[in-house]
Design a protein around this motif. Structure first.
Motif, short mmCIF file in Angstrom:
data_model
loop_
_atom_site.label_atom_id
_atom_site.label_comp_id
_atom_site.label_asym_id
_atom_site.label_seq_id
_atom_site.Cartn_x
_atom_site.Cartn_y
_atom_site.Cartn_z
N ALA A 55 44.94 30.28 -59.79
CA ALA A 55 45.96 30.81 -58.90
C ALA A 55 46.29 32.24 -59.29
N ASN A 56 46.39 32.44 -60.57
CA ASN A 56 46.71 33.76 -61.10
C ASN A 56 45.68 34.81 -60.69
N LYS A 57 44.41 34.42 -60.83
CA LYS A 57 43.35 35.37 -60.54
C LYS A 57 43.25 35.62 -59.03
N ILE A 58 43.46 34.59 -58.26
CA ILE A 58 43.43 34.77 -56.80
C ILE A 58 44.51 35.78 -56.42
N CYS A 59 45.65 35.67 -57.07
CA CYS A 59 46.73 36.60 -56.77
C CYS A 59 46.33 38.03 -57.14
N GLU A 60 45.53 38.13 -58.19
CA GLU A 60 45.13 39.46 -58.63
C GLU A 60 44.23 40.16 -57.64
N THR A 61 43.58 39.40 -56.77
CA THR A 61 42.68 40.05 -55.81
C THR A 61 43.45 40.84 -54.76
N ILE A 62 44.72 40.58 -54.64
CA ILE A 62 45.50 41.26 -53.62
C ILE A 62 45.99 42.61 -54.15
N VAL A 63 45.76 43.63 -53.36
CA VAL A 63 46.35 44.91 -53.75
C VAL A 63 47.49 45.23 -52.79
N GLY A 64 48.49 45.89 -53.34
CA GLY A 64 49.61 46.30 -52.50
C GLY A 64 50.59 45.19 -52.26
N GLY A 65 50.67 44.24 -53.18
CA GLY A 65 51.65 43.18 -53.00
C GLY A 65 52.37 42.87 -54.29
N ASN A 66 53.56 42.30 -54.19
CA ASN A 66 54.27 41.87 -55.39
C ASN A 66 53.86 40.46 -55.76
N PHE A 67 53.88 40.23 -57.03
CA PHE A 67 53.45 38.93 -57.51
C PHE A 67 54.54 38.34 -58.40
N PHE A 68 54.87 37.10 -58.15
CA PHE A 68 55.90 36.46 -58.95
C PHE A 68 55.34 35.18 -59.53
N HIS A 69 55.47 35.05 -60.83
CA HIS A 69 54.93 33.88 -61.50
C HIS A 69 56.01 33.27 -62.38
N TYR A 70 56.26 31.99 -62.20
CA TYR A 70 57.28 31.37 -63.04
C TYR A 70 56.94 29.91 -63.30
N LEU A 71 57.29 29.48 -64.49
CA LEU A 71 57.09 28.08 -64.84
C LEU A 71 58.42 27.35 -64.65
N LEU A 72 58.44 26.44 -63.73
CA LEU A 72 59.69 25.73 -63.47
C LEU A 72 59.89 24.62 -64.48
N THR A 73 61.14 24.38 -64.80
CA THR A 73 61.46 23.20 -65.58
C THR A 73 62.59 22.51 -64.86
N ARG A 74 62.95 21.39 -65.36
CA ARG A 74 64.06 20.70 -64.70
C ARG A 74 65.37 21.42 -64.93
N PHE A 75 65.33 22.40 -65.85
CA PHE A 75 66.58 23.10 -66.16
C PHE A 75 66.57 24.55 -65.65
N SER A 76 65.60 24.85 -64.80
CA SER A 76 65.58 26.20 -64.25
C SER A 76 66.80 26.42 -63.38
N THR A 77 67.45 27.56 -63.59
CA THR A 77 68.64 27.85 -62.79
C THR A 77 68.26 28.84 -61.69
N PRO A 78 69.10 28.96 -60.69
CA PRO A 78 68.80 29.88 -59.60
C PRO A 78 68.57 31.30 -60.09
#
Lengths: 504, 549
Positions: A55-78
């Motif tokens: 998924a990460n690498k696929i995202c890298e193929t895009i130019v001109g876009g923002n990329f957000f990557h986060y690992l969710l947990t059950r305790f992730s807050t807004p």
């Protein structure tokens, strides 16, 4: 030629990726298509199967876009996903978040462990995924998001809110560890350098192809295929939400547009195998269903065959009358007795002995007569009667005298008309099916090759299926021929009973 | 172990025939057939109704299937078929729409639904009659027109003419739709803009707006559909039990053919043995004791429950300060954020940990399951005559009861040494034919208890389905249980599996050593005065008629 450029770009990316990611062709394919059509992808699989990396690498193929990557947990807050609370704004009595660099401003997002999302972030997340809107205080923002890649080790437990999240992921892939030793070898010994995709996709291109695809016409077979699929899936208790169907057609349009097609052809439908399942167990069944439909152009061969067989048996069923009294075959009875007396060791093995020797319907009786014209029969249950064994003609006469029973050997006029109508209908259906299959057979290999979304494995399977469809057609045509023959004959059973009638 | 003289309970003489009440619990036909939440019509259409629907008629096949689907849903699902888009429905079905509405008004409709809910097979039979009536009415209206007009009031003539026109229009629209080649046209009859469909729709609507329509339609439906159905229902009612038994023995079987093949030989038997049971309350009491309640394995499972709070589960919004996230507490430092904190607290929007824990939960449904039953039936020659009849009727009753409750049954027929035959009736395997054959056959041979018990033991130890089953031993007692090791093994396994053995001794007052292993022994000394005279002939005719025209 913008489109052919895009097509080549996609092919390049695919090639690059499959050289690095082993045994992940379908996932790469789907991820790219998802990016183009703006759908979300879910990668499901055990830990360490390159879900995140892919998924990460696929995202890298895009130019001109923002990329957000986060690992969710059950305790992730807004705060972690949507940005921290703005203190400045709070001073002005406003509630808003600083969303820069967080999910609401991303073009592409990768959310790991997506089903760990808890109730405090779920609502906003669902709105972003589906409506592409984010409520930042009193402002409703349009989110620039293309696709979200979700990765997870497990399917959501039975929890309604998570099921809603699950439904929003149109593409679903279940990945597993590498199957072949050679591929694993390549992976762990050969790929020394970190992979970074060289071919890039521009955000503008994606937007353009999407615009182009919007009004792409859809081939009529696809309607039939989808309607048929929906019915069949419903019958096996797999329910696809209306939203998903709508999205699916949208994806098919984008796929065809990216391929440079002028309309959506039915070969693209093979992509549906990654969009319809809810549980990984259903994958194979659904895949078979889809391939079958794709090959036959929407005709359900199984049903057609069954319908033809039904008509055939209905013709005989129509002639089936109940005999006024049981007729039993003395010849067979004697033979049975002979073999039985030697073979029967226990009472229990002889349990089903007298099954086929007595006839309660005309159909069994006539068939037996046609098979063994020389046998003699007894009428009635009384076994003393067996001595007075009668030949077929005398049985007929006896029944006529005693019960005024007449054998029905042919269809009457009205019935014949009905059957002919039904027959013609089936014949037309077969003709249509035949045309559908045979028209494309020659060009098929090229069509499949040219379609960038159909994997090599799928095309091989489709080709094999095509051949088997031809056998199906042959078989069905044969059954139809038989029906034709029966309908054309003046009588279904070629048995003369007239003389007996005169005698009586 | 019990001494011979001290048997659990002895029925010295079973009481003779007594009046039979339909409402008695044992034969009450409760709703044994429960539908899944997602009711699936395709199953019924493709199996039980397939043969019927594939017979050509004036009404084209796709429409036959569609109409049947609507009715199957309406009758079997326990809900009404809800028409979501009236216009589309009229475009598709034309005259069937007013017919359906009219049929729903009749009392027999509710009866029919109730019947179908309690007895699936009977419901299917009636459904076929109903479909037959509808197809004839629509497809062959010309043929029956005269009959209908004859019986109706004069003032309805005009409406009837409109009905005829509508039927004709419907038929021709269906024909046209059916014969059209292009698949997308053929399979989507309701495609908007098809002038034919719109015409059908407007005609149907106009027909239904006429004030006399209701009256005329009701009269036609009454004569052609409702009253034949009522008649058929009343015939069926007498034979519901038998139908139920057959449907349990042959689940999902193509019904019309199987009945034709089976009724001659088996119907009489079933009726005979079933009626015997009805007359004897003592036999019923024995049956009541059979089978026992046991806890199904794995019905209790670990479940997340909000009542137990021993584990942090996730983050959520609430106003509980004791589980609040530290990040909220920080807000108290800043005077501005402090207000936000209090506001959040009052609205229950503080980020807090959600505490949950795993609890042993048991699902209320399916917690208790009644155990399986193994029936050991003595088929020796000495059983011939009334003991045989009695044995068969007990086995029939046991099987019926068990199948109805979704329990597994195995009937083991035994005779001389090393001779036994198993008839298994579980969810996986239904040896219906063999069971009916057993009822049909005459007994003959010797008796060996040891063989019987050994095969029973084998089933209990080797087959998972039958572990801990109750055993019903039916015999006349003319044998001797002699093998001590076998008895010992039995008693061990009984203790281990918590199983029970019931022995029913018919026509003898000696249990032949069976009392050594039995928990309950019933003895029926006198087996005279059992006679059954009822004939199933009437019913057989009634079923045969509508299925084949």
């Amino acid at each position: 030629m913008k489109v052919s450029n895009l097509k080549n770009t996609i092919l390049d990316i695919k090639q690059e990726f499959s050289a690095y990611f082993k045994e992940r062709d379908a996932e790469i394919n789907g991820s790219l298509l998802a990016l183009l059509s703006g759908e979300h992808v879910l990668l499901l699989g055990p830990p360490g199967t390159a879900k995140t990396l892919l998924a990460n690498k696929i995202c890298e193929t895009i130019v001109g876009g923002n990329f957000f990557h986060y690992l969710l947990t059950r305790f992730s807050t807004p705060e972690e996903i949507f940005g921290p609370l703005s203190l400045k704004a709070l001073e002005r009595d406003e509630f808003s978040r600083k969303i820069d660099g967080y999910l609401p401003t991303a073009h592409i997002a990768l959310l790991d462990e997506i089903f760990k999302a808890n109730s405090s972030i779920l609502n906003s997340l669902l709105t972003i995924l589906n409506e592409r809107k984010y409520h930042n205080g009193k402002v409703v923002l349009d989110v620039p998001l293309f696709s979200v890649f979700g990765a997870s080790n497990e399917l959501p437990e039975e929890d309604e809110s998570l099921e809603a999240l699950y439904d929003r992921f149109l593409f679903r892939y279940s990945v597993d560890y590498i199957q072949h030793d050679e591929n694993l070898e390549d992976l762990i010994f050969e790929n020394l350098e970190d992979f970074s995709p060289l071919t890039k996709l521009a955000v503008g291109d994606i937007r353009e192809i999407r615009k182009k695809s919007r009004y792409l016409p859809v081939d009529p077979e696809i309607r039939t295929i989808i309607k048929g699929l929906r019915r069949e899936l419903k019958n096996s208790s797999i329910f696809i939400s209306d939203r998903r169907w709508k999205k699916i057609v949208n994806v098919l349009r984008v796929a065809s547009a990216a391929n440079g097609h002028q309309s959506v052809s039915r070969m693209t439908v093979v992509l549906l195998q990654h969009m319809l399942w809810d549980l990984p167990e259903q994958k194979e069944t659904i895949r078979k269903l889809i391939l079958d439909r794709v090959v036959s152009g929407g005709t359900d061969t199984g049903k057609l065959k069954q319908d033809v067989l039904d008509l055939k048996s209905a013709i005989y069923g129509c002639l089936k009358q109940e005999l006024p009294d049981l007729v039993s075959c003395t010849k067979c009875y004697e033979e049975e007795k002979k073999t039985a007396s030697t073979a029967r060791h226990s009472r229990f093995t002889g349990m089903k002995s007298q099954k086929n020797l007595t006839f309660s319907s005309t159909l069994d009786f006539l068939n037996h007569y046609l098979e063994f014209p020389k046998h003699t029969y007894g009428v009635g249950l009384d076994y003393n009667n067996l001595n007075s064994s009668l030949n077929f003609d005398s049985v007929v006469e006896l029944l006529r005298r005693k019960y005024a029973f007449e054998f029905k050997l042919s269809l009457d006029y009205g019935e014949k008309k009905l059957y002919e109508k039904e027959y013609e209908n089936l014949e037309e259906r077969l003709d249509y099916f035949r045309r559908q299959v045979q028209a494309e057979e020659r060009a098929l290999e090229e069509t499949l090759e040219e379609n960038i979304w159909v994997s090599a494995q799928d095309s091989r399977e489709i080709l094999i299926k095509y051949r088997s469809k031809n056998t199906d057609i042959y078989e069905i045509a044969n059954h139809l021929k038989e029906i034709r023959a029966v309908l054309e004959k003046p009588k279904v059973f070629d048995i003369e009973l007239e003389t007996m009638g005169e005698a009586a | 172990m019990q001494k011979p003289g001290n048997r659990g309970r002895i029925y010295s003489k079973l009481s003779g025939p007594e009046p039979f009440f339909k409402s008695e619990p044992f034969f009450k036909s409760e709703s044994s057939f429960k539908f899944d939440r997602d009711f699936n019509t395709a199953k019924v259409l493709n199996t039980e109704l397939r043969g019927f629907l594939s017979t050509p008629r004036q009404v084209p096949r796709p429409l036959r299937e569609d109409i049947a689907e609507v009715l199957v849903y309406e009758i079997f699902s326990g809900k009404n078929y809800e028409i979501k888009d009236e216009k589309r429905f009229m475009e598709k079905f034309g005259v069937f729409y007013p017919l359906l509405l009219s049929m729903r008004n009749f009392r027999v409709w509710e009866e029919l639904k109730a019947l179908a809910a309690s007895n699936r097979m009977a419901g299917l039979l009636v459904l076929k009659t109903l479909l037959d009536g509808i197809f004839t009415l629509i497809g062959d209206y010309e043929k029956i027109e005269e009959e209908i007009t004859k019986n109706l009031q004069k003032n309805l003539e005009k409406t009837l003419k409109a009905l005829k026109e509508l039927i004709e229009e419907t038929c021709s629209a269906w024909d046209e739709r059916n014969s059209r080649q292009n698949p997308e046209n053929r399979e989507s009859p309701g495609s908007p803009g098809t002038p034919r469909c719109e015409k059908l729709e407007s005609m149907t609507r106009k027909f239904m707006e006429n004030e006399k329509t209701g009256q005329a339609l009701d009269a036609v439906v009454e004569e052609r559909i409702a009253s034949p159905l009522e008649e058929f229902l009343s015939i069926l009612e007498d034979h519901l039990e038998i139908l139920e038994m057959l449907s349990m023995l042959f689940p999902g079987r193509m019904w019309s053919d199987s009945l034709q093949a089976l009724h001659r030989e088996y119907f009489g038997n079933l009726e005979k043995y079933a009626s015997l049971l009805r007359k004897s309350s003592d036999l019923r009491k024995i049956l009541e004791q059979m089978g026992r309640i046991e806890l199904e394995y794995g019905s209790k499972k670990l479940f997340l429950s909000p009542h137990s709070k021993n584990e942090v589960h996730e983050v959520t919004f609430s106003s509980e300060i004791q589980t609040m996230l530290p990040v909220e507490a920080v807000k108290l430092k800043n005077p501005l954020l402090k207000r936000k904190f209090y506001a959040d607290m009052f609205e229950g929007k503080l980020l807090t940990y959600q505490l949950r824990g795993k609890n042993w939960n048991s699902d209320a449904a399916g917690k208790k399951r009644r155990g399986p039953v193994i029936a050991l039936v003595d088929t020796s020659a000495s059983m011939r005559g009334s003991p045989e009849i009695l044995a068969k009727s007990v086995v029939l009753a046991v099987t019926r009861r068990m199948l109805k409750e979704g329990r597994d049954v195995k009937v083991i027929l035994f005779a001389s040494k090393w001779q036994s035959f198993e008839i298994e009736m579980t969810n996986k395997k239904r040896m219906g034919e063999e069971f009916l054959d057993f009822l049909h056959q005459t007994f003959g041979g010797g008796t060996d208890f040891n063989t019987a018990l050994r095969s029973g033991l084998k089933v209990m130890t080797e087959e998972n389905t039958f572990r801990g089953a109750d055993i019903l031993f039916i015999t006349d007692g003319y044998s001797e249980l002699s093998e001590q090791p076998l008895i010992r093994e039995w008693n061990e396994i009984k203790k281990e599996r918590n199983a029970r053995i019931f022995s029913l001794i018919i026509g003898n007052d000696n249990a032949g050593g069976l009392e050594q292993v039995s928990d309950n022994t019933y003895i029926i000394r006198n087996t005279e005065n059992w006679g059954v005279w009822e004939s199933p002939a009437r019913f057989v005719k009634a079923i045969g008629a509508p299925v084949y025209r």
